[in-house]
Design a protein around this motif. Structure first.
Motif, PDB file in Angstrom:
ATOM      1  N   LEU A  24       0.846  -1.209   0.012  1.00 55.62           N
ATOM      2  CA  LEU A  24       0.104   0.008   0.035  1.00 55.62           C
ATOM      3  C   LEU A  24       0.965   1.277  -0.102  1.00 55.62           C
ATOM      4  O   LEU A  24       0.695   2.083  -0.848  1.00 55.62           O
ATOM      5  N   CYS A  29      -2.637   0.032  -4.691  1.00 54.99           N
ATOM      6  CA  CYS A  29      -3.946  -0.105  -4.232  1.00 54.99           C
ATOM      7  C   CYS A  29      -4.882   0.005  -5.292  1.00 54.99           C
ATOM      8  O   CYS A  29      -5.190   1.133  -5.719  1.00 54.99           O
ATOM      9  N   ARG A  34      -5.544   5.970  -2.010  1.00 55.34           N
ATOM     10  CA  ARG A  34      -4.902   5.461  -0.703  1.00 55.34           C
ATOM     11  C   ARG A  34      -5.340   6.399   0.372  1.00 55.34           C
ATOM     12  O   ARG A  34      -5.649   5.710   1.640  1.00 55.34           O
ATOM     13  N   ALA A  99      -7.766  -3.813   0.010  1.00 53.85           N
ATOM     14  CA  ALA A  99      -6.944  -2.737  -0.793  1.00 53.85           C
ATOM     15  C   ALA A  99      -6.296  -3.433  -1.959  1.00 53.85           C
ATOM     16  O   ALA A  99      -6.029  -2.684  -2.917  1.00 53.85           O
TER      17      ALA A  99
END
Length: 241
Positions: A24, A29, A34, A99
């Motif tokens: 991430l 992502c 993000r 994510a």
């Protein structure tokens, strides 16, 4: 060597958290921006901690489960300090995994997703979960099962009432987002039980197991991961509107 609760958390959650957080941070992502994902995850985690704490402590006080000798560092209220740490880290793990998964374009607009009919159906579905849990609370053998359902139902009523159409359109994302961490945490939970880090009361559980894991524990991870994934999906839907 006997593992403590903290040792177990480090071994179970540490490696995947480091890898997923690194991805991430590197900008990978797929779920959305993000900052939006991080903001939604912060909200979901904070709400989850507040909502879970009294429920968790009540069940510990009733003796639904307990911890092995010298397995915990300290106790806050009735729960080990490590229990609160787990309440914080589980949604982070699930959110970081989510994510990695892409959302699909959906046809549900803000207006169609928020009609009175949509809200009513979702709320009623959550109310049914609560009602089933309340019935199970009446028997010792199904008490833990009922406690999970009665506790989960109001959250489901809120989430499903708010946007079940959006969750349905994102069903592949929700299924993968919930399924993988649920299986991973359930497997880890079985190891912890086998090691004696914590134990479940036979008086308050059905005795039914799946792969050696009590069904109540599997259900717990299922509903808590649903809280996180559905909450994040709906949060991003609101942001995107």
């Amino acid at each position: 060597m006997t593992l403590t609760y903290l040792d177990f958390l480090v071994l179970l959650l540490g490696p995947p958290l480091v890898v997923l957080a690194g991805l991430l941070w590197a900008g990978d992502c797929r779920l959305g921006r993000r900052r939006c994902v991080a903001a939604g995850l912060t909200i979901v985690t904070a709400v989850g901690l507040v909502y879970t704490t009294p429920w968790d402590n009540e069940l510990i006080g009733r003796g639904v489960w307990w911890y092995g000798e010298n397995a915990v560092l300290a106790t806050i209220w009735r729960a080990p300090a490590e229990e609160y740490l787990f309440m914080l880290l589980q949604p982070v793990l699930t959110g970081l995994w989510l994510a990695r998964l892409p959302r699909v374009p959906t046809a549900t607009t803000w207006r169609t997703g928020m009609t009175l009919g949509s809200r009513t159906g979702g709320v009623l579905a959550g109310a049914v979960v609560t009602a089933v849990g309340a019935v199970f609370l009446g028997s010792d053998a199904t008490f833990y099962l009922g406690a999970i359902l009665a506790w989960a139902g109001p959250v489901f009523a809120l989430q499903w009432g708010f946007g079940w159409r959006q969750l349905w359109e994102q069903r592949r994302l929700v299924t993968l987002g919930v399924g993988v961490p649920t299986l991973y945490l359930a497997a880890g939970d079985r190891v912890a039980i086998d090691l004696g880090i914590w134990s479940l009361s036979p008086a308050y559980t059905t005795g039914v197991t799946v792969g050696g894991l009590p069904v109540e524990e599997g259900l717990f991870f299922l509903v808590t991961n649903m809280f996180v994934v559905q909450g994040l999906v709906l949060f991003l839907w609101v942001v995107d509107r």
